[in-house]
Design a protein around this motif. Structure first.
Motif, mmCIF file in Angstrom:
data_model
loop_
_atom_site.group_PDB
_atom_site.id
_atom_site.type_symbol
_atom_site.label_atom_id
_atom_site.label_comp_id
_atom_site.label_asym_id
_atom_site.label_seq_id
_atom_site.Cartn_x
_atom_site.Cartn_y
_atom_site.Cartn_z
ATOM 1 N N ARG A 62 -4.796 1.899 -5.656
ATOM 2 C CA ARG A 62 -4.137 0.992 -6.962
ATOM 3 C C ARG A 62 -5.548 -0.241 -7.128
ATOM 4 N N PRO A 71 -7.702 -4.866 -1.220
ATOM 5 C CA PRO A 71 -6.511 -4.688 -0.548
ATOM 6 C C PRO A 71 -6.204 -5.281 0.506
ATOM 7 N N ALA A 104 -0.368 -6.638 0.243
ATOM 8 C CA ALA A 104 0.077 -5.175 -0.185
ATOM 9 C C ALA A 104 0.906 -4.310 0.159
ATOM 10 N N HIS A 105 1.095 -4.219 1.174
ATOM 11 C CA HIS A 105 2.183 -3.889 2.025
ATOM 12 C C HIS A 105 2.292 -3.974 3.333
ATOM 13 N N THR A 120 7.987 -7.224 -0.981
ATOM 14 C CA THR A 120 6.718 -6.267 -1.206
ATOM 15 C C THR A 120 6.993 -5.206 -0.219
ATOM 16 N N VAL A 149 -10.574 -1.291 3.613
ATOM 17 C CA VAL A 149 -9.096 -2.239 3.289
ATOM 18 C C VAL A 149 -9.327 -3.142 4.737
ATOM 19 N N ARG A 186 -3.140 4.827 -0.140
ATOM 20 C CA ARG A 186 -2.598 4.027 -1.547
ATOM 21 C C ARG A 186 -3.098 2.924 -2.056
ATOM 22 N N VAL A 187 -3.512 1.807 -1.195
ATOM 23 C CA VAL A 187 -3.896 0.633 -1.744
ATOM 24 C C VAL A 187 -5.083 1.158 -2.094
ATOM 25 N N VAL A 199 -3.191 -4.896 4.429
ATOM 26 C CA VAL A 199 -2.355 -4.483 4.991
ATOM 27 C C VAL A 199 -2.016 -5.788 5.463
#
Length: 398
Positions: A397, A111, A180-181, A200, A88, A393-394, A113
């Protein structure tokens, strides 16, 4: 987890983003995760967990090293992400280190963030020359790597009134959409992002101080202001217009012998502050330990910025040292524990003067506020549960 933190600002340069990213890296590592920080560096680092990115040879906006070129930065990050098996990517800025991270992460299906640390619209208006020109250039360069297609910012709020401000808000919206967040350290900034159309997922998650800083500070001692005693004030930050250090210096001139002000930090406003004079000592950029020591021996930290700061890290450091805070921006009330500080009646010089004079008349208020800060010290610590929950979570996903 194997986590990449990517930022355009990192020690040894000084600033809130630098402090926040270092704290997050240390806390994630202490929690058992594998963390690598990727950033342009102003000086070599002997930390194997810090990877220096390529920088422009001659261009150093506002004194910071500038990650360049975008293609070289993205290529380097792509190779490093693969080699280190990154899971990540967490970006902490809106310039070219972060943009290179988005490009590299997309190519690898990783992903992203993002933490929106501050108001780029306000920073560029005050820190860059010819903002009407430089924001257009910056927005165009940003759009080459992160699409802003379909994003509109209307001039219906005070902070989007100018063309330059709207350009920078489109930049912030585009960066949010590419993630993603989005984490934001304060509710007041999160509300602005949502109001401007960010779709988002946005979480309010406080920054914090790294365990080593809290350990170095030790147990804070409550402050006492004796009637008739000179009020010792400390100000910490970059000496730039958006931080409004001149407001405090002018207030100190009017207060005269009632105060003694120590200013820590450097920047483009230093010469102007030197010309103002008054009971103020400009210490320049000093080691972090010296700043913390000054906080421990002062009565009051002053935060003079208005409509700029998101969650000043120096206010968390004040909390950790038991130091009450006087602040000019009512939005920053959410950073200070109730009763741990004082908001000026107005955000101007007169407001600072009036509130300090009130504290001189009511010295017990300083001791009461300090007792609150000492009791709430744990709020200043860096916590990683929110970040780890979002990372998991990301990643899941895909």
């Amino acid at each position: 987890m194997r986590i990449a933190l990517v930022t355009d600002y990192y020690p040894p340069t000084l600033g809130g983003v630098q402090t926040a990213v270092k704290a997050l890296a240390e806390a994630l590592t202490a929690a058992g995760h594998e963390v690598t920080v990727f950033c342009p560096l102003a000086a070599p680092s002997d930390d194997a967990r810090v990877v220096a990115l390529q920088v422009a040879r001659w261009f150093r906006p506002d004194g910071y090293p500038f990650a360049w070129s975008p293609r070289r930065v993205a290529d380097r990050l792509r190779r490093e992400f693969v080699e280190r098996r990154i899971e990540v990517v967490h970006t902490h800025s809106e310039m070219f280190a972060a943009l290179g991270a988005i490009t590299a992460a997309r190519s690898l299906g990783l992903p992203v963030v993002h933490t929106m640390h501050g108001r780029v619209d306000v920073y560029t208006a005050h820190a860059l020359p010819l903002p009407s020109v430089t924001t257009a250039l910056l927005g165009a360069l940003h759009a080459r790597h992160v699409s802003r297609r379909g994003l509109r910012v209307e001039p219906g709020s005070p902070y989007t009134a100018t063309v330059s401000a709207r350009r920078m808000w489109r930049l912030m919206l585009a960066q949010s959409r590419a993630s993603a967040h989005v984490f934001v350290p304060s509710a007041h900034f999160a509300r602005k992002l949502v109001d401007q159309g960010v779709t988002t997922p946005v979480s309010v998650s406080s920054n914090g101080l790294q365990p080593s800083v809290l350990a170095a500070i030790g147990e804070p001692a409550p402050r006492l202001l004796v009637p008739g005693e000179t009020v010792t004030v400390v100000w910490v930050g970059r000496l730039s217009r958006e931080k409004r250090p001149a407001a405090l210096v002018e207030a100190a001139r009017r207060l005269g012998s009632a105060v003694r002000v120590d200013v820590y930090g450097d920047g483009p406003e230093r010469r102007a502050l030197e010309r103002l004079g008054g009971p103020v000592t400009l210490h320049g950029a000093v080691p972090h330990a010296e700043v913390l020591a000054a906080m421990r021996r002062s009565h009051l930290l002053v935060s003079s910025s208005v409509d700029f700061d998101n969650q000043p890290m120096v206010m968390l450091e004040a909390m950790a040292t038991g130091l009450p805070v006087l602040y000019c921006d009512p939005d920053l009330a959410e950073v200070v524990p109730p009763g741990g500080g004082f908001v000026t009646p107005t955000p101007d010089v007169e407001g600072i003067v009036d509130e300090v004079r009130r504290l001189v008349r009511e010295p017990d208020a300083v001791g009461a506020a300090s007792a609150v800060m000492v009791a709430e010290r744990d709020r200043a610590a860096q916590h990683v549960d929110d970040a780890l929950e979002v990372y998991a979570r990301v990643v899941a996903r895909g």
